[in-house]
Design a protein around this motif. Structure first.
Motif, short mmCIF file in Angstrom:
data_model
loop_
_atom_site.label_atom_id
_atom_site.label_comp_id
_atom_site.label_asym_id
_atom_site.label_seq_id
_atom_site.Cartn_x
_atom_site.Cartn_y
_atom_site.Cartn_z
N PRO A 83 0.83 -1.21 0.00
CA PRO A 83 0.00 0.00 0.00
C PRO A 83 0.86 1.26 0.00
N TYR A 84 0.29 2.33 -0.49
CA TYR A 84 0.98 3.62 -0.44
C TYR A 84 1.22 3.99 1.02
N PRO A 85 2.41 4.49 1.36
CA PRO A 85 2.71 4.78 2.77
C PRO A 85 1.70 5.71 3.41
N LEU A 86 1.26 5.35 4.61
CA LEU A 86 0.30 6.17 5.34
C LEU A 86 0.89 7.55 5.60
N LEU B 206 -2.72 13.55 -2.64
CA LEU B 206 -1.49 12.79 -2.85
C LEU B 206 -1.80 11.31 -3.05
N GLN B 207 -2.70 10.78 -2.25
CA GLN B 207 -3.12 9.39 -2.39
C GLN B 207 -3.76 9.15 -3.75
N ASN B 208 -4.58 10.09 -4.20
CA ASN B 208 -5.22 9.97 -5.51
C ASN B 208 -4.18 10.00 -6.62
N ALA B 209 -3.17 10.86 -6.48
CA ALA B 209 -2.10 10.93 -7.48
C ALA B 209 -1.34 9.61 -7.54
N ALA B 210 -1.14 8.99 -6.38
CA ALA B 210 -0.45 7.70 -6.34
C ALA B 210 -1.24 6.63 -7.09
N VAL B 211 -2.55 6.63 -6.91
CA VAL B 211 -3.41 5.67 -7.61
C VAL B 211 -3.35 5.89 -9.12
#
Length: 386
Positions: free
Chosen positions: A177-180, A336-341
Motif C-alpha cells: 500500500p501507499y505509505p500512510l 497525494l493518495q489519488n495521485a499515487a493511484v
C-alpha cells in the motif's frame, strides 16, 4: 518450458538502456536460457545489473563531428560488427535484441549479416536515433508507450506494446500500500536525477523546500541523489536550512527508497517513469531540456495527463514554483493518495514477461540447445573483447 537458447542483448551505456536489458536478461535466465550482453565501457560498470552474465565490449563510434567524425564512427561500427559476427559464430544466438544507444548498432548489423532474428526495444515515447536506423530491418519492435513519436505507421504490423521492464524489487512495491501519510507525520521525499544525476535538482530543491511552511518543513525527510561535483554543496545547503536529508551519488537500494517515499522529484527518463508508475508513486517531473528530440517531455505526458505527476519545464523550475507544487500535494493527503493511484494506473508491471514472450517467439526455430547440456566454461564467465 521452452528449450534453452542463446540470446544476445545489446544496449548503450546509460541506465535508461541498461536497466530494461537487465530485467529482460533476468527473465530469460529464469526461463532456462543463456544470455550475453554487448555494450560499451560505461554499460558494464553498473553495479550488480549483469552479475554472472558474460559481457562483451564492442567498439561503437558516435555519429557526428563532421565528415571526419562520421568516418571514424563508421570505421568503429564496422570493426564492432566484425567482432560481433565472430561472437555469433561461437555463441549462436537465437535472436539479438537491441535496447538503443550506439553500442547496440554493431551487434544488430552483425545479426542482419548473419540472418539472425532481431528485435529492438524502445524505452522512450520518441523513437531513438539508433532504433530509427534499424526499425525497418528488424523482425519486431517493442515499445513502452502506446504512442511513439517518429515511429512510422508502415511499421505498425510488427510493433508490440510491452512496456518498459523494471527490476523485480520495483515490481514488489506494487503489491504494497501507499505509505500512510498523517497530517503531523514524516513526509518522505526522494530526489533523483537518474543514473547521470541532475545539477538543477541540487540547486533548486533545497531552496524550494526551505520556502515551505515551518510546520511542513520540519516533517520532511529527504533522500537526494546528487552528482559528484554537486553533492557537498547540496549537503551543506540542506544543513544550513535545517532540512533532514541523506545524500548519495548513487543509490543501489533505490527501490527501497522508492517504496517508502510519499513524493518523488525527478527527471523524466524512461526508467524513472516506468519505476514510478509500476510502484505507484506521485512525482514532480523536470524533463531534461537537452534530451534528444526532447523525449523526456514526451515521456512525462502520459503520467501527467493521468494525474499521477506534475511536470515543470526546467526554465520554470524555480524554488518558488517547486514550493507551490509541493504545498498543493503535500498539504492534502487525499490528493497525494489519488495521485499515487493514478500513477499506478499507468504502470505496466508485466513488461519483462511480455518482452520475453516476444523474444522467445522470434527465436523458436533458431539456436536451440540440447536440454541439460551446459555451455562451455568460457561462456559461463564474464568475457570482453579487447
Amino acid at each position: 518450458m521452452s528449450k534453452p537458447r542463446h540470446f544476445v542483448l545489446a544496449a548503450g551505456g546509460t541506465g535508461g538502456h541498461m536497466v530494461p536489458a537487465a530485467a529482460l536478461a533476468a527473465e530469460l535466465i529464469r526461463r532456462g536460457h543463456y544470455v550475453a550482453l554487448v555494450s560499451d565501457e560505461r554499460g558494464v560498470r553498473f553495479p550488480d545489473l549483469f552479475e554472472g552474465i558474460q559481457t562483451h565490449i564492442l567498439p561503437a563510434g558516435r555519429l557526428g563531428g563532421g565528415p571526419l567524425g562520421y568516418y571514424r564512427a563508421a570505421r568503429e561500427m564496422w570493426r564492432g560488427r566484425a567482432m560481433a559476427i565472430e561472437l555469433y559464430k561461437t555463441f549462436r544466438p537465437a535472436a539479438v535484441i537491441g535496447f538503443g544507444g550506439y553500442p547496440a548498432l554493431p551487434a544488430l548489423l552483425a545479426a542482419f549479416n548473419q540472418k539472425i532474428p532481431t528485435a529492438i526495444h524502445e524505452q522512450n515515447a520518441v523513437l531513438g536515433r539508433v532504433n530509427r536506423l534499424v526499425a525497418g530491418k528488424v523482425d519486431a519492435i517493442a515499445t513502452s508507450y502506446a504512442k511513439v513519436e517518429r515511429l512510422k505507421e508502415s511499421l505498425n504490423d510488427k510493433t508490440h506494446l510491452v512496456g518498459n521492464p523494471v527490476r523485480d524489487s520495483v515490481i514488489a512495491i506494487r503489491a504494497k500500500p501507499y505509505p500512510l501519510l498523517e497530517e503531523d507525520g514524516i513526509f518522505r521525499v526522494l530526489v533523483t536525477g537518474g543514473s547521470q544525476g541532475a545539477s538543477v535538482l541540487s540547486k533548486v530543491v533545497p531552496e524550494g523546500l526551505a520556502m515551505l511552511p515551518v510546520a511542513f518543513r520540519r516533517r520532511l525527510q529527504v533522500t537526494h541523489q546528487a552528482r559528484v561535483e554537486d553533492i557537498e554543496a547540496c549537503r551543506a545547503k540542506y544543513k544550513e536550512l535545517d532540512i533532514a536529508a541523506d545524500l548519495a551519488t548513487y543509490l543501489p537500494d533505490l527501490p527501497e527508497h522508492l517504496a517508502w517515499s510519499h513524493l518523488v522529484i525527478a527527471r523524466a527518463g524512461a526508467s524513472t517513469l516506468s519505476e514510478l508508475t509500476c510502484a505507484g508513486r506521485p512525482a514532480i517531473l523536470v524533463p531534461l531540456p537537452s534530451a534528444t528530440d526532447d523525449h523526456q517531455t514526451v515521456n512525462a505526458r502520459e503520467m501527467t495527463l493521468a494525474g499521477g505527476a506534475r511536470t515543470i519545464d526546467q526554465r520554470a523550475f524555480t524554488p518558488v514554483e517547486l514550493a507551490k507544487q509541493m504545498q498543493r500535494l503535500g498539504l492534502d493527503p487525499a490528493a497525494l493518495q489519488n495521485a499515487a493511484v493514478r500513477a499506478r494506473g499507468c504502470g505496466r508491471p508485466d513488461a519483462a514477461r511480455d518482452l520475453a514472450d516476444l523474444v522467445e517467439s522470434l527465436g523458436e526455430t533458431n539456436g536451440d540447445l540440447p536440454i541439460g547440456v551446459p555451455l562451455p566454461a568460457q561462456f559461463r564467465e564474464k568475457a570482453a573483447f579487447a
